[in-house]
Design a protein around this motif. Sequence first.
Motif, PDB file in Angstrom:
ATOM      1  N   UNK A  43      -1.796 -12.970   3.517  1.00 34.44           N
ATOM      2  CA  UNK A  43      -0.970 -12.258   2.790  1.00 34.44           C
ATOM      3  C   UNK A  43       0.734 -12.065   3.273  1.00 34.44           C
ATOM      4  N   UNK A  44       1.400 -11.934   2.285  1.00 30.72           N
ATOM      5  CA  UNK A  44       2.820 -11.794   2.610  1.00 30.72           C
ATOM      6  C   UNK A  44       3.704 -11.222   1.413  1.00 30.72           C
ATOM      7  N   UNK A  45       4.827 -11.488   1.675  1.00 30.73           N
ATOM      8  CA  UNK A  45       5.864 -11.072   0.546  1.00 30.73           C
ATOM      9  C   UNK A  45       5.827  -9.685  -0.169  1.00 30.73           C
ATOM     10  N   UNK A  46       5.663  -9.661  -1.447  1.00 31.06           N
ATOM     11  CA  UNK A  46       5.237  -8.546  -2.008  1.00 31.06           C
ATOM     12  C   UNK A  46       3.992  -7.710  -1.943  1.00 31.06           C
ATOM     13  N   UNK A  47       3.296  -8.094  -1.043  1.00 34.74           N
ATOM     14  CA  UNK A  47       1.886  -7.459  -0.671  1.00 34.74           C
ATOM     15  C   UNK A  47       2.134  -5.799  -0.475  1.00 34.74           C
ATOM     16  N   UNK A  48       2.895  -5.648   0.217  1.00 36.28           N
ATOM     17  CA  UNK A  48       3.213  -4.192   0.735  1.00 36.28           C
ATOM     18  C   UNK A  48       2.482  -3.833   2.131  1.00 36.28           C
ATOM     19  N   UNK A  49       3.242  -3.431   2.976  1.00 35.38           N
ATOM     20  CA  UNK A  49       2.619  -2.943   4.276  1.00 35.38           C
ATOM     21  C   UNK A  49       1.363  -2.192   4.413  1.00 35.38           C
ATOM     22  N   UNK A  50       1.288  -1.208   3.190  1.00 32.81           N
ATOM     23  CA  UNK A  50       0.039  -0.543   3.041  1.00 32.81           C
ATOM     24  C   UNK A  50      -1.183  -1.437   2.764  1.00 32.81           C
ATOM     25  N   UNK A  51      -1.218  -2.291   1.783  1.00 28.83           N
ATOM     26  CA  UNK A  51      -2.263  -3.436   1.594  1.00 28.83           C
ATOM     27  C   UNK A  51      -2.285  -4.141   2.961  1.00 28.83           C
ATOM     28  N   UNK A  52      -1.495  -4.460   3.591  1.00 23.56           N
ATOM     29  CA  UNK A  52      -1.609  -5.304   4.603  1.00 23.56           C
ATOM     30  C   UNK A  52      -2.414  -4.568   5.614  1.00 23.56           C
ATOM     31  N   UNK A  53      -2.364  -3.365   5.907  1.00 22.07           N
ATOM     32  CA  UNK A  53      -3.017  -2.622   6.790  1.00 22.07           C
ATOM     33  C   UNK A  53      -4.339  -2.497   6.280  1.00 22.07           C
ATOM     34  N   UNK A  54      -4.573  -2.130   5.209  1.00 24.15           N
ATOM     35  CA  UNK A  54      -6.163  -1.874   4.753  1.00 24.15           C
ATOM     36  C   UNK A  54      -6.775  -3.212   4.577  1.00 24.15           C
ATOM     37  N   UNK A 109     -16.372 -16.344  -6.368  1.00 20.99           N
ATOM     38  CA  UNK A 109     -16.301 -16.190  -5.222  1.00 20.99           C
ATOM     39  C   UNK A 109     -15.194 -16.933  -4.785  1.00 20.99           C
ATOM     40  N   UNK A 110     -14.013 -16.187  -4.032  1.00 22.43           N
ATOM     41  CA  UNK A 110     -12.933 -16.780  -3.536  1.00 22.43           C
ATOM     42  C   UNK A 110     -12.991 -16.973  -2.066  1.00 22.43           C
ATOM     43  N   UNK A 111     -12.893 -18.036  -1.407  1.00 21.75           N
ATOM     44  CA  UNK A 111     -12.941 -17.998   0.002  1.00 21.75           C
ATOM     45  C   UNK A 111     -11.654 -17.517   0.710  1.00 21.75           C
ATOM     46  N   UNK A 112     -10.428 -17.784   0.139  1.00 23.10           N
ATOM     47  CA  UNK A 112      -9.275 -17.330   0.847  1.00 23.10           C
ATOM     48  C   UNK A 112      -8.200 -17.100  -0.131  1.00 23.10           C
ATOM     49  N   UNK A 113      -7.461 -16.079   0.066  1.00 24.91           N
ATOM     50  CA  UNK A 113      -6.272 -15.720  -0.953  1.00 24.91           C
ATOM     51  C   UNK A 113      -5.060 -15.670  -0.074  1.00 24.91           C
ATOM     52  N   UNK A 114      -3.810 -16.304  -0.606  1.00 28.23           N
ATOM     53  CA  UNK A 114      -2.830 -16.614   0.241  1.00 28.23           C
ATOM     54  C   UNK A 114      -1.501 -15.973  -0.657  1.00 28.23           C
ATOM     55  N   UNK A 115      -0.755 -15.399  -0.238  1.00 32.96           N
ATOM     56  CA  UNK A 115       0.524 -14.882  -0.986  1.00 32.96           C
ATOM     57  C   UNK A 115       0.761 -13.705  -1.181  1.00 32.96           C
ATOM     58  N   UNK A 116       1.642 -13.463  -2.289  1.00 36.70           N
ATOM     59  CA  UNK A 116       1.853 -12.239  -2.443  1.00 36.70           C
ATOM     60  C   UNK A 116       1.471 -11.584  -3.805  1.00 36.70           C
ATOM     61  N   UNK A 117       0.844 -10.189  -3.390  1.00 37.25           N
ATOM     62  CA  UNK A 117       0.088  -9.556  -4.373  1.00 37.25           C
ATOM     63  C   UNK A 117       0.643  -8.554  -5.350  1.00 37.25           C
ATOM     64  N   UNK A 118       2.030  -8.169  -4.909  1.00 36.43           N
ATOM     65  CA  UNK A 118       2.747  -7.311  -5.905  1.00 36.43           C
ATOM     66  C   UNK A 118       2.343  -5.940  -6.057  1.00 36.43           C
ATOM     67  N   UNK A 119       1.889  -5.270  -4.735  1.00 40.38           N
ATOM     68  CA  UNK A 119       1.434  -4.011  -4.395  1.00 40.38           C
ATOM     69  C   UNK A 119       2.458  -3.047  -3.656  1.00 40.38           C
ATOM     70  N   UNK A 120       3.569  -3.715  -3.410  1.00 40.75           N
ATOM     71  CA  UNK A 120       4.554  -3.052  -2.480  1.00 40.75           C
ATOM     72  C   UNK A 120       4.763  -1.659  -2.921  1.00 40.75           C
ATOM     73  N   UNK A 121       4.979  -1.529  -4.340  1.00 40.69           N
ATOM     74  CA  UNK A 121       5.105  -0.248  -4.939  1.00 40.69           C
ATOM     75  C   UNK A 121       4.026   0.732  -5.506  1.00 40.69           C
ATOM     76  N   UNK A 122       3.043  -0.082  -5.235  1.00 40.72           N
ATOM     77  CA  UNK A 122       1.585   0.714  -6.161  1.00 40.72           C
ATOM     78  C   UNK A 122       1.267   1.798  -5.252  1.00 40.72           C
ATOM     79  N   UNK A 123       0.530   2.853  -6.133  1.00 39.89           N
ATOM     80  CA  UNK A 123       0.011   3.818  -5.528  1.00 39.89           C
ATOM     81  C   UNK A 123      -1.180   3.622  -4.619  1.00 39.89           C
ATOM     82  N   UNK A 124      -1.534   4.655  -3.971  1.00 35.79           N
ATOM     83  CA  UNK A 124      -2.835   4.360  -3.054  1.00 35.79           C
ATOM     84  C   UNK A 124      -3.979   4.092  -3.901  1.00 35.79           C
ATOM     85  N   UNK A 125      -3.986   4.748  -5.151  1.00 34.65           N
ATOM     86  CA  UNK A 125      -5.088   4.499  -6.012  1.00 34.65           C
ATOM     87  C   UNK A 125      -5.285   3.233  -6.439  1.00 34.65           C
TER      88      UNK A 125
END
Length: 301
Positions: free
Chosen positions: A270-281, A234-250
């Motif tokens: 979250x920031x950096x390479x997480x990707x705007x789609x993932x930010x929004x979701x 169980x993770x309380x908080x996640x900070x940083x980049x997730x490298x999903x910026x070019x990942x498909x919706x699935x």
Amino acid sequence: MPRSPFAFVLALLIGFASPIAAQSAATGNQITILYDAFSDKPGLTLDWGYAVLVEFEGKRILFDTGNDAAMFETNIKRLRVDLSKIDLVVLSHRHGDHTSGLRYVLSVNPNVPVYVPNDETFMQSTPAGFFAPPAENTSLPTKMRYFRGTVPMPSPAHGTAWPSARFHAVTKLTDITPHIHLISTLSETPGFRDMPEVSLILDTPQGPIVIVGCSHPGIENILANVATQTHTDSIFELVGGLHLVVSTPSQIDHSVSALLDTYHVQRAALGHCTGEKTFAILQKRLGENYRYAGVGEVLGL
């Protein structure tokens, strides 16, 4: 002496703050975003890369150093961060958008310990076995032998852009303090295979906070490693980049499901390479527990 109206109002605000916010105000535990590609604050330089200052239980940790030393220096000075007083640096992985500012850091604080992946980019020697005299090549003339066939063969260190840095390789769960840890995860992702990446773990009463650079091994694999090494899922908080910026919706849906349903992430910045789609979701899924993390933001822990 009677209390000023301002002090009275401030006391009321702190008194009615959430327990977590009140704890953060009391302890000074916080993260300041130093380098990224988005911000709502004027006068700060935006660029592709990542760096944050983590202040936790009296330690000041610089996590990654951005993509450009001059831009990093500009933000550091505008945010009035004193790098001479940091206790250590963590470089999550070898890519230049996370390491380039180290040159400026070392000009200000040359003796600061720098924790890095066990990656030859930073500190490994060339494997000694490369220079073992092979029986089938003993007929080679000296001029064709490595180091003229010298025995014993040397194992030369790889060159580095930071020859004076005090590098410490993270090869296992490493305790900085009883509540601050580093962990290394080896990537098996195509394109980044065999690249180790270091993540930072902060123990809090609400659960661990995990700070990642680019998550090249896959954020699910990093959190699985965290869960195994720290005996928590169980993770309380996640900070940083997730490298999903070019990942498909699935792919994004799969990662978001793992974060929320498998590892029970309660809060994210979250920031950096997480990707705007993932930010929004994740903003939609987490609501007020999704924290904006643009350059210049100071996030209480």
